[in-house]
Every structure is written in structure tokens, then in C-alpha cells.
Motif scaffolding. Structure first.
Motif, PDB file in Angstrom:
ATOM      1  N   UNK A 204       0.860  -1.174   0.000  1.00  0.00           N
ATOM      2  CA  UNK A 204       0.000   0.000   0.000  1.00  0.00           C
ATOM      3  C   UNK A 204       0.902   1.231   0.000  1.00  0.00           C
ATOM      4  N   UNK A 206       0.431   4.272  -0.826  1.00  0.00           N
ATOM      5  CA  UNK A 206      -0.125   5.512  -0.268  1.00  0.00           C
ATOM      6  C   UNK A 206       0.115   5.561   1.238  1.00  0.00           C
ATOM      7  N   UNK A 207      -0.102   4.429   1.905  1.00  0.00           N
ATOM      8  CA  UNK A 207       0.061   4.388   3.356  1.00  0.00           C
ATOM      9  C   UNK A 207       1.505   4.662   3.746  1.00  0.00           C
ATOM     10  N   UNK A 210       2.147   8.322   3.361  1.00  0.00           N
ATOM     11  CA  UNK A 210       1.499   9.115   4.400  1.00  0.00           C
ATOM     12  C   UNK A 210       2.237   9.024   5.716  1.00  0.00           C
TER      13      UNK A 210
ATOM     14  N   UNK B  89      -7.555   7.652   8.448  1.00  0.00           N
ATOM     15  CA  UNK B  89      -8.251   8.020   7.224  1.00  0.00           C
ATOM     16  C   UNK B  89      -9.423   7.078   6.983  1.00  0.00           C
ATOM     17  N   UNK B  91     -10.407   5.695   4.047  1.00  0.00           N
ATOM     18  CA  UNK B  91      -9.933   4.483   3.367  1.00  0.00           C
ATOM     19  C   UNK B  91      -8.792   3.969   4.223  1.00  0.00           C
ATOM     20  N   UNK B  92      -8.792   2.706   4.512  1.00  0.00           N
ATOM     21  CA  UNK B  92      -7.813   2.177   5.451  1.00  0.00           C
ATOM     22  C   UNK B  92      -6.416   2.358   4.880  1.00  0.00           C
ATOM     23  N   UNK B  93      -5.469   2.741   5.736  1.00  0.00           N
ATOM     24  CA  UNK B  93      -4.117   2.928   5.232  1.00  0.00           C
ATOM     25  C   UNK B  93      -3.150   1.970   5.913  1.00  0.00           C
TER      26      UNK B  93
END
Lengths: 327, 489
Positions: A204, A206-207, A210, B89, B91-93
Motif C-alpha cells: 500500500x 499511499x500508506x 502518508x 483516514x 480508506x484504510x491505510x
């Protein structure tokens, strides 16, 4: 809203069963290796010996290294279609410059790793599909290799021949080498804290971004690792064959991808297994020629038979993991 | 806008544009220290954009931001983390391929060294124990193996973990959308405790009851501006809905009384969960709205999928007598085709009908899509736009249109209202009633107690089996919760 309640929600899946599932998933590659070994032992019991393994698995070392190289890019949801040509180029450098002018040879090989890191940066920054970039690079590496060594030839440096010719007591060298490769890659990618970030960037992205990590650095690190193991693979290959040829690594691209997948990796989602990948590479190396020779399949048919075995093994893997999901 | 005590964050005239869309149109916002601020508004009101600005993942086009008295220039995610801003968030991150402990490590750059794995595991499990006692999650579980509710627990707990940076502002964006009522309660209680300990909190939720329940102050957003800002006790549900510019709150009580007699219309579904030991079974007749209730992840989705498989020709102890369509709950994973247009997303369930000779007729597909755009109120200028150009609530409407526009006589709904705003929900509830009246059958799994009021009959699930079978007259929230904790008889 709800009224507060003292009882806690029940665990719908017991943790113990979950671990069993993961264990099965992890054991699948070993199972396929065991099957191929059993077949060989049944066809030719004498092959299961110190000497037999050394002979049968000799070429498995460069394949395992190339598979690990491929595994790093796959961990970041990319694919390297140039690894075969790259291994060939490294081979040509090893058989010429590395022997004649070691300093230049070493610098060129280090430069290759830097080029790989730069490719990772390019793919990340321009958001390019890695297949296109690496397909293009495969022609570049191949072209450079032909420029360097138009005809098959050259000679491996003596130290390389010495390393690849080691005969340790009791355990055949290829098995020992495979163990070392697997442990190094496993610790590096699966156990270190930065390896977690690298795999996370495939799971993931994006995670990871972030959380404040640089995705550019992660992609560059993954590609640099691919370059490093690609260099090691080329060196190991030349150490075994003693001389080079620009086309020597051509089969490695697909072998390495198949090895990763056979070893339990997946093309997307950062799901890879270094130990599985090495086992997958060994399985492929054994299924390739030794098994077929023992089955008395004529050389004309060996490539086709090799493909058939690959399909059977991969299909078995899919079947077993599907059953595992249903359970 | 009165904030007692010191201010932690102050936004002044913040604007953010995406092309011609003004996501934020001059927002002023203050968060006090140790204050729980509720933020409500319809989908597309600008709440999520505001959160992205606070966490540094988006930068404002205009306006100033002050954090603990210091004006922030060049604000970035890294800076936000150093200042102690944490965000859960919508949407799960989490990385699904990593374990729970590894996901905690991703969050904390300081967790290195030989023992990082154990430290990270202890950190996250301690926090899970504190927030969700009895969570049943292990540090070495892979996130992909966890049910969506448990993933959300990990996500929430991770935001509260502390290593080298303090936690000063927690932003919870729809934190309870995938949690069952019990875990949601645990989270709300913990949030109150954290706020009492001096942490500031911004709480975003479409469940207005939760917001009224735990927040000190509530800010209402509409069209990229704040339109109301006052202490929570001065609001009630109707006032909030009115401030959001929503549909008349009275509509929701419109359907009262009248329990239809069962068994007079033809049978549509008869199913028994696989793990059911007693003789209880789920029965649905034509024109009924059947609710599947209970704590999240107790076999409701499995039964819906079993019914769906049976309709496609599978076997098992399921009897289905008509065509079936499914409205997915996890819209990103199971629902939309992200590369397709709105029209294609609506038409995909009805391809046989949309075919002219050999190929799909563009005209019929557009006609279908435009019909449903008008009927269900999908807010788009053109049905040929990409589905991702829609807000989350409107994407969900597309999924409803896909099911309702098909020839299916039975519609299975897998908690479809997750993170959908009140206005959209009310529109869809009305549509479901209307379609049920015309003879469609609905099987509706929901984690929101309010939605069960729209059902004719409710089955409560626990541990993969039906434990209670409630008619409309017997249905109360207490009954449902009580049954959710009973052992299967």
C-alpha cells in the motif's frame, strides 16, 4: 447508539488456525521441490549423492541469485524483463575487464547497480510501467554485451573460479550457497526494519507515503538490490562456465519470474518470500535438465517438456492454495 | 466560535481548489487543546480535504494555519507528524501484506534495532488492549487475514501509539464505519478518556448520534465552508441535519406501523447458514425487506454470498427461486470498476438486455444510465464520466442503480451504506421501499441499528448462525444487541 455491554466480541477465527494457514502457504514451495526430488530419486537413485547434487544443482546458484534479484522488483509491484540480458552483460564484463583490469571491472559493475537505482527513480518519478522500461533496457544490456564480446570467449578471473569450485565437506556447495543466499535475502527483506518499508511500498504505497517515508528512495533501494543480485548472478554464472557469451543469460528472465511465483510470491501486493524464491529456483533448475535427462526425453523435446513441467507445478500451486482458502 | 482554554490549531481563510471545484472556500476553524471537535456535513462538503490539509498531504491554495501559536509555512506530512498530528483516514491505510506489528513499525521511524519487531508488537497490542479489550488480534497476524472491522481497530489503535513524538491532535475520519456497535462504543469511550488526558480530537462521522454523544463542540460544513459552529449540547439531531442542508428529518419516521402478514406472497429465499446447528433458517418472500443484524463479521456476508452462489447454480442448503443481484459493501474492492465510466458501471449487470445483435448498444446503455441518474439522483453532469469522478456516496448510488436496474428480483445488500451521508441514505431507503412495494425482495446486512427499522423482518447472527428471528413488532435495538451476545441455541 448501543448500550454498553460487558461481554467482548468472540474471535471468529482462532489464531491457531490462522497460523496453520500461513504455515501451509509457506510450505508449498518446499513441497514442490520434494516432489521433483522424489521423482529424480525414483528414476535414478544414484543422483541423490554429494557428487550428484553438486552436478545437478551447479547451475542453480546463478538462477537462485537471479530469482532473488527479480523478487526485489516484484516486491515493489514491478517486473524486470532485462534481468537475463543484464546477467549476460555482467558475465561478459567478468570474463574480460574484471580479469584484465580489475579496477575498471569493479567500477563498471558498481556503475551497473547505480544504473538500476536510476531506473527505479525514473520509473517512480515519471510513473512509467516497469515492463516497458526494463524491456527497453534489455536491448541496451544485450547490445553492450555484444560490443564487449562479439564472439563467445573470455576467461573468468581465477578467484571467481576458485570460489565457485569450493568443495565443502558433507554438504554440496550449491546447497550451501542456496542456504546462504536464502538467509541473506530473508534477513534483509523480511526481518530488518527497512525491509518492512520496502515490502509495504508494494502492499500500500499511499500508506507508506502518508507515514512520511520516501517512496522514491524505496523504489531506488529495491532496484539497486535487483542490480546487486543480478551482478552476483552474472559472476556466479561465469565462475561455473569459465567463459562468457553475450547470450548466456537469456533464459534467466522467465526462469527468475517463474521462480518467484513458484516460491509463493505474487505479482502485485508486495507478497514475496525469499526462502520460497530460492526453493523455487532450485525446483526449476532440477526440473529443467536433470529430471528430463533421467526421464530419457530426447534433447529436441526437452524445452517443451520443461515448459510442461512448469505449467504442472504452477497449476498445482494454484490448486493447493485455492483449497487452502476454501478451508 | 468560543474556545475556552488554549488553542492548538487555528485555520484562517483556508481555500483549496481542484480545477473548477472549490473543495474548500475560505474555512476558519479552531481546535482547542483537550477538546473533542465534531465535524459533520454531506459527502463532498469538504471535510476530507480539510483533513488532508491538517495532515499535510494536501497544501492549501490560500489561507494561514497556526499550530500551537506558531504559523506553519511549508507544512508537510513529516512536519505534521513531528507536531503530533495523527489521522485515521476513511480508506484504510494499512499494508495488507504486512503483519500488525510491521504496520506499527511503518508508522514509527524510530523503531529500529535488533528487537524492533517485539517492541512494535507490544506497542500496538498494548494499545489495542486499552481501546478494544477482547479484540482477538495478534501482533504477527497478517492484515490481509483480518476482517475489515479488525483492520479498522488496528488502524485506530496505531494512530494512538506513541514512541518519540507526542500525540496532540487525533483526527478520526469515520472511525466507526466498519465497527460493530460494541467496538464502536469501546472506541468512543477511549476517545473521551484520551481527550480528558489533554489530547485534542477531530471526530468526523455520518452517525450523528455518535457526534452528539462524544463531542464538546460541533462544526457543520457545507459546500466547502463552515456554516455552523457551536457547543454540542446546543444541537440535536434535527438541528444538525437542518444545518447540513439535508433532507427533512421527519422522512425517516415515515414508515411506521403496519406489519404485513407473512407467507401470502411467493417464497423467494430459504437458506440455512452452514454453521447453523438448530433448525432456524432465513426465509424471504416476495416484496419483503429482510434485515441481517448482529455484530460485524458473524456470518452475515457469508450467507449472502452463499445465496448468491446458489442463484448462480451452486448447491447447498439454500433455496432461491428468482434472479439475484448483489450490492457490495466494500465498494473499492468488490463494487466499482475504477477504469470504467458511470454508464458502464451501471450497465454491467444487464449486458444481455443491453445487447443489440452482437455488440453492446451504446444507446441502450446510456438510456439505462440516464434513467437511473434521474431516478436515484447520481450527481454528475455526464454518465460517460469516469466513476471515480463521483464522491463515495454517489459511487454507492451507482452500485444500487446497477442492482436495481437489472432484472434481478432479489437484491442482496452487504452493508452498503458504509460511510455514506445522511441525505443519500434517506434517498436510498425510500427507493428500497418503493422497489419492495413493486415486488422485489431485499436481503440487507447492516451494522447500523437505525437501518433495521426499515426492515419487515430481522435475523440476528452470532458466530455464523441465526440466533434470533424478530418480526417488525418485536424489533428494538436492545433486543438486537441482547441477541448478538447470546450463544446459538
Amino acid at each position: 447508539m448501543a448500550v454498553p455491554i460487558a461481554a467482548s466480541p468472540p474471535a471468529s477465527q482462532a489464531p491457531g488456525r490462522l497460523d496453520l494457514r500461513r504455515l501451509l502457504r509457506a510450505l508449498l514451495p518446499a513441497l514442490s521441490l520434494a516432489l521433483v526430488l522424489l521423482a529424480i530419486a525414483w528414476l535414478n537413485p544414484r543422483a541423490i549423492s554429494y557428487f550428484g547434487f553438486t552436478l545437478m544443482l551447479n547451475l542453480a546458484i546463478p538462477i537462485a541469485l537471479a530469482t532473488i534479484a527479480q523478487m526485489f522488483v516484484i516486491a515493489g509491484n514491478d517486473l524486470d524483463l532485462s534481468i537475463g540480458a543484464f546477467v549476460g552483460f555482467v558475465g561478459c564484463v567478468a570474463a574480460t575487464w574484471l580479469r584484465e583490469t580489475p579496477l575498471i571491472g569493479v567500477l563498471v559493475l558498481l556503475g551497473c547497480i547505480a544504473v538500476y537505482a536510476a531506473l527505479g527513480a525514473l520509473i517512480h518519478l515519471r510513473n512509467l510501467p516497469s515492463i516497458v522500461v526494463t524491456l527497453g533496457m534489455s536491448f541496451v544490456w544485450q547490445g553492450l554485451a555484444i560490443l564487449l564480446l562479439p564472439k563467445p570467449g573470455g576467461k573468468a578471473p581465477d578467484w571467481l573460479l576458485a570460489i565457485m569450485g569450493v568443495k565443502p565437506p558433507f554438504i554440496p556447495f550449491p546447497i550451501l550457497a542456496a542456504l546462504v543466499i536464502a538467509v541473506v535475502a530473508y534477513v534483509g527483506l523480511m526481518r530488518t526494519s527497512y525491509g518492512t518499508i520496502l515490502r509495504g511500498s508494494g502492499g500500500n504505497a499511499v500508506a507508506i507515503g502518508r507515514a512520511g517515508w520516501s517512496l522514491l528512495k524505496a523504489k531506488m533501494a529495491l532496484f539497486a538490490c535487483t542490480g546487486l543480485f543480478g551482478v552476483l548472478s552474472g559472476l556466479a554464472l561465469i565462475g561455473i562456465t569459465t567463459s562468457a557469451d553475450a547470450n548466456i543469460g537469456n533464459g534467466y528472465t522467465l526462469l527468475s519470474i517463474a521462480g518467484v511465483i513458484l516460491g509463493g510470491g505474487e505479482f502485485v501486493g508486495g507478497r514475496v518470500s525469499p526462502i520460497g524464491a530460492v526453493i523455487g529456483a532450485l525446483t526449476l533448475a532440477l526440473a529443467a535438465s536433470p529430471l528430463l535427462t533421467f526421464m530419457r526425453i530426447p534433447p529436441d523435446w526437452q524445452v517443451a517438456a520443461n515448459g510442461a513441467i512448469l505449467i504442472v507445478v504452477l497449476a498445482a500451486r494454484v490448486l493447493i492454495s485455492r483449497k487452502d482458502v476454501e478451508r | 466560535m468560543i474556545v475556552a482554554g488554549p488553542k492548538l490549531v487555528e485555520l484562517d481563510g483556508v481555500e483549496k481548489h481542484f480545477g473548477a471545484v472549490r473543495a474548500l472556500d475560505g474555512v476558519n476553524l479552531i481546535v482547542g487543546q483537550g477538546e473533542c471537535l465534531g465535524l459533520v456535513g454531506h459527502n463532498g462538503a469538504g471535510k476530507s480535504t480539510l483533513m488532508h490539509i491538517l495532515t499535510g498531504t494536501a497544501s492549501p491554495d490560500r489561507g494561514r494555519m497556526t499550530f500551537a501559536g506558531e504559523e506553519q509555512a511549508g507544512y508537510s506530512p513529516g512536519q505534521a507528524k513531528r507536531l503530533g498530528v495523527r489521522c485515521v483516514f476513511q480508506e484504510l491505510s494499512l499494508c495488507p501484506n504486512l503483519t500488525v506489528a510491521e504496520n506499527a513499525r511503518v508508522f514509527h521511524p524510530g523503531l529500529t534495532g535488533l528487537n524492533w519487531r517485539r517492541t512494535a508488537g507490544a506497542l500496538i497490542i498494548d494499545k489495542l488492549d486499552a481501546i478494544f479489550p477482547g479484540h482477538g488480534i495478534g501482533a504477527s497476524d497478517l492484515v490481509q487475514d483480518l476482517a475489515i472491522g479488525r483492520r479498522q481497530m488496528v488502524e485506530v489503535a496505531r494512530a494512538f501509539t506513541v514512541t518519540d513524538e507526542p500525540v496532540r491532535l487525533i483526527i478520526l475520519d469515520e472511525p466507526t464505519s466498519s465497527l460493530d456497535a460494541h467496538s464502536a462504543r469501546q472506541l468512543l469511550d477511549f476517545t473521551r478518556r484520551a481527550v480528558a488526558g489533554g489530547v485534542s480530537c477531530i471526530f468526523i462521522s455520518h452517525l450523528l448520534g455518535e457526534v452528539l454523544d462524544i463531542c464538546d463542540r460541533i462544526v457543520v460544513m457545507r459546500d466547502g465552508r463552515t456554516v455552523a459552529d457551536a457547543e454540542a449540547r446546543t444541537f440535536d439531531r434535527d438541528k444538525l441535519v437542518a444545518a447540513m442542508g439535508g433532507v427533512d428529518a421527519q422522512v425517516r419516521e415515515a414508515r411506521a406501523g403496519t406489519t404485513p402478514v407473512r407467507g401470502h406472497s411467493p417464497l423467494r429465499v430459504r437458506a440455512r447458514p452452514r454453521r447453523q446447528t438448530s433448525t432456524a433458517e432465513l426465509v424471504a418472500h416476495e416484496g419483503e425487506v429482510i434485515g441481517l443484524a448482529g455484530l460485524a463479521g458473524h456470518g452475515q456476508t457469508d450467507l449472502l454470498l452463499a445465496i448468491y452462489a446458489a442463484a448462480l447454480g451452486g448447491r447447498g442448503n439454500v433455496e432461491v427461486t428468482a434472479t439475484v443481484a448483489l450490492v457490495a459493501g466494500d465498494r473499492q474492492a468488490d463494487g466499482i470498476f475504477p477504469l470504467w465510466s458511470i454508464a458502464e458501471n451501471i450497465g454491467v449487470r444487464s449486458l444481455a438486455r443491453l445487447r443489440g445483435r452482437l455488440l453492446i448498444s451504446r444507446r441502450r446503455e446510456d438510456a439505462l444510465a440516464n434513467f437511473w441518474r434521474g431516478k436515484i439522483g447520481i450527481r454528475t453532469p455526464d454518465v460517460h464520466d469516469n466513476i471515480l469522478s463521483l464522491s463515495g456516496g454517489n459511487q454507492q448510488k451507482v452500485l444500487f442503480a446497477r442492482a436495481l436496474g437489472s432484472d434481478a428480483r432479489i437484491v442482496l445488500m452487504d452493508d452498503p451504506m458504509r460511510g455514506v451521508d445522511v441525505g443519500t441514505k434517506l434517498e436510498v431507503y425510500g427507493l428500497i421501499r418503493e422497489e419492495a412495494a413493486s415486488g422485489r425482495t431485499f436481503l440487507w446486512y447492516t451494522t447500523e441499528a437505525d437501518e433495521l427499522k426499515h426492515c419487515d423482518h430481522v435475523y440476528v447472527f452470532r458466530n455464523g448462525a441465526i440466533v434470533a428471528d424478530l418480526t417488525r413488532g418485536e424489533l428494538t435495538e436492545e433486543r438486537v444487541i441482547q441477541s448478538s451476545f447470546e450463544e446459538a441455541s
